[in-house]
Motif scaffolding. Structure first.
Motif, short mmCIF file in Angstrom:
data_model
loop_
_atom_site.label_atom_id
_atom_site.label_comp_id
_atom_site.label_asym_id
_atom_site.label_seq_id
_atom_site.Cartn_x
_atom_site.Cartn_y
_atom_site.Cartn_z
N GLN A 224 0.80 -1.21 0.05
CA GLN A 224 0.00 -0.18 -0.14
C GLN A 224 0.94 1.34 -0.04
OE1 GLN A 224 -3.71 0.03 2.24
NE2 GLN A 224 -2.95 2.16 3.11
N GLU A 225 0.62 2.26 -0.82
CA GLU A 225 1.32 3.65 -1.11
C GLU A 225 0.72 4.50 -0.55
OE1 GLU A 225 2.13 3.28 -5.15
OE2 GLU A 225 3.80 2.01 -5.19
N ASN A 226 -0.75 4.68 -0.67
CA ASN A 226 -1.47 5.69 -0.14
C ASN A 226 -2.83 5.35 0.19
OD1 ASN A 226 0.24 8.09 -0.45
ND2 ASN A 226 0.52 7.71 -2.56
N MET A 227 -3.53 6.14 1.09
CA MET A 227 -4.74 5.84 1.63
C MET A 227 -5.36 7.36 1.39
SD MET A 227 -6.32 3.63 4.53
CE MET A 227 -5.69 4.52 5.69
N TYR A 228 -6.79 7.44 0.80
CA TYR A 228 -7.54 8.56 0.76
C TYR A 228 -8.86 8.34 1.38
CZ TYR A 228 -3.94 9.43 -2.64
OH TYR A 228 -2.69 9.56 -3.52
N LYS A 229 -9.23 9.36 2.23
CA LYS A 229 -10.46 9.14 3.19
C LYS A 229 -11.55 9.76 2.44
CE LYS A 229 -13.04 9.14 6.84
NZ LYS A 229 -13.23 7.68 7.45
#
Length: 549
Positions: free
Chosen positions: A336-341
């Motif tokens: 996982q590189e990024n997570m956006y809410k």
């Protein structure tokens, strides 16, 4: 947070070869990303057996969990009448009560799962607790607003304490997980208002009257973002968790709040053991943890993706719609590189990312669709929302065709333009879409047909007889991949002949869901630059990678 972080990785240990047939390519399936054991963790309580009981709306189950190592000892699901549990509590006699937020029912059963009855309150029924003298209370969130007292036997009609009206539809602002103080008042957070309040549950008069005006509701503390739970510890100190990840201690006499610790965002609920041990859940990540006296989290059940649905590839990255978050993975390693809410309740004055349930690539942007948020957006990882199409009844999938955003909407009965909702093609149960930019392919989940729409001629059926088709994607060889959710397989349509071949069987897709739409947790598919195929496996909370051997 380091304790709670679960690294995502590619696993080649779990491989499933497709059946070999003469003159056909053999494909192999691997688990590319492994998610959390729970599809989101919500309400939590401790049983007489000393185990944690954890409600999970997405899993449609209540889990009985060893609080030391997270071992799942038992689980109660639809076979026990548990359909979408958001919160739960044990009564004075050891009976387990839970709230089904989507159906609006409250249920009760023995600790070993024997059903004891149900009562309909209203959609949105969420927090539930007992007073010290054995009275039962519930409130409504998100799908309604209000506070009710219930007969613990679930026989007598609910007693309305605070209710919504046309002129005052949100008299509270979503009263969430609550607890009784030593003064006999009910203390709880207002999720949408950013407040912690106390309520006189014995208020008399018109339940539709303003509870703030008559003094039956008093503000205890403010300045929160989305407070989700308020519980008293054995010493009588009120602890409040905010979905920001912050956990506060509150002086209820002065309203002064002290930051106790900061954890992952999307904290959902908590419970104190009799010895003061604090256990907490996270809705977005699905983890369960013990929060130690120093604020550190001891991981009991790990987190991760909770409901893999729509998938899209941009460059070397794989994006996944995970209901509360949009996740970005390395397309080669699975890290996982990024997570956006995504936001269930948007902050005032903003247009943030909606709850992502499906996605498609649009150049360097993503087209995000969400029937839960009733909208479609064009979204960019750096710049946020670029185009916004709110108010679609039940959007299932969306793509850009000939410059226009086109949506399959179950509520509107087919494929429509996002700009004006005008109908392009009627479908019985609108499902997945795929496009090369000019031609559109659309799945009808109910009839099992795949339609071709080139906008210059009449729509035609390119394949039929498929079992509940959902996700669609063009492969790198000009074929159309189809997730047949009803058959647990991935198939390929030769668009020149209409021939359907099976690529991979025995995939575990999302099952269940309440009511409509029939897709509920969408089973998605996407193709990487190398030709590798990614498929969401909502059953075991995984993303599969399928490739030619």
């Amino acid at each position: 947070m380091a304790v709670l972080f679960l690294p995502f990785s590619c696993s080649d240990d779990d491989t499933t070869p497709a059946p070999e047939e003469d003159n056909e390519v053999n494909y192999v399936s691997t688990v590319f990303v492994q998610g959390a054991p729970l599809k989101g963790a919500n309400g939590i309580d401790i049983g007489a057996d000393g185990n944690l009981y954890v409600a999970s709306v997405n899993s449609q189950e209540i889990f009985v969990m060893d609080k030391n190592d997270g071992t799942i000892i038992n689980r109660f699901g639809p076979q026990n009448g548990v359909l979408g549990p958001d919160d739960l509590v044990f009564g004075p006699d050891g009976t387990l009560y839970w709230t089904d937020i989507l159906t609006g029912f409250v249920g009760r059963m023995t600790a070993d799962g024997q059903q004891l009855g149900y009562q309909e309150v209203a959609p949105g029924v969420n927090p539930i607790t007992f007073s010290p003298d054995g009275r039962l209370f519930v409130a409504l969130d998100f799908l309604g607003d209000g506070l009710y007292e219930l007969d613990p036997n679930l026989v007598e009609a609910p007693r309305p304490i605070i209710i919504s009206t046309e002129t005052n539809p949100f008299p509270l602002g979503f009263l969430n997980a609550f607890d009784f103080g030593e003064d006999g008042r009910l203390y709880g957070p207002l999720f949408a208002a950013g407040l912690v309040i106390s309520v006189d549950v014995d208020r008399t008069g018109d339940p539709a009257s303003d509870p703030f005006a008559d003094g039956s509701v008093q503000v205890v503390a403010g300045g929160f973002t989305n407070p989700a739970s308020a519980k008293f510890d054995p010493d009588g100190i009120l602890t409040v968790l905010d979905q920001t990840g912050e956990v506060f201690k509150i002086d209820i006499a002065t309203g002064e709040k002290t930051l106790f610790t900061t954890l992952d965002p999307a904290l959902d609920n908590m419970v104190f053991d009799s010895d003061g041990s604090l256990y907490m859940t996270n809705a977005d990540e699905g983890w369960v943890a013990e929060i130690l006296a120093n604020g550190q989290a001891r991981n009991i059940s790990p987190g991760g993706l909770i409901l893999p649905m729509g998938l899209a590839v941009i460059g070397e990255s794989l994006y996944e719609a995970d209901l509360f978050n949009l996740r970005q993975f390395n397309g080669s390693s699975g890290q996982q590189e990024n997570m956006y809410k995504g936001y269930l309740v948007p902050p005032p004055g903003t247009t943030p990312l909606i709850l992502p349930m499906n996605i498609s690539a649009d150049g360097n942007n993503l087209i995000v669709s969400s029937w839960f948020s009733a909208g479609v957006q064009v979204w960019n990882p750096q710049n946020g929302v670029l185009e916004n199409f709110p108010g679609l009844p039940v959007p299932i999938d969306a793509v850009r065709v000939n410059g226009d955003i086109v949506v399959s909407d179950y509520g509107l009965g087919g494929v429509v333009y996002a700009s004006d909702n005008s109908l392009i093609k009627e479908l019985t149960a609108a499902s997945g879409l795929a496009t090369d930019g000019e031609t559109l392919w659309a799945a009808d989940r109910s009839t099992g047909e795949i339609w071709k729409l080139d906008f210059d001629s009449e729509p035609t059926v390119v394949a039929s007889g498929l079992e509940n088709p959902e996700g669609l994607a063009l492969d790198n060889e000009g074929g159309l991949l189809v997730v047949e959710s009803g058959a647990s397989r991935l198939s390929r349509i030769d668009l020149s002949t209409g021939e359907v071949t099976v690529i991979m069987e025995d995939l575990e897709f999302f099952t269940g869901g309440l009511g409509e739409p029939p897709t509920w947790g969408f089973d998605g598919v996407a193709v990487g630059p190398s030709g590798d195929i990614y498929v969401s496996g909502g059953g075991p909370n995984v993303i599969y990678r399928i490739y030619k051997e």
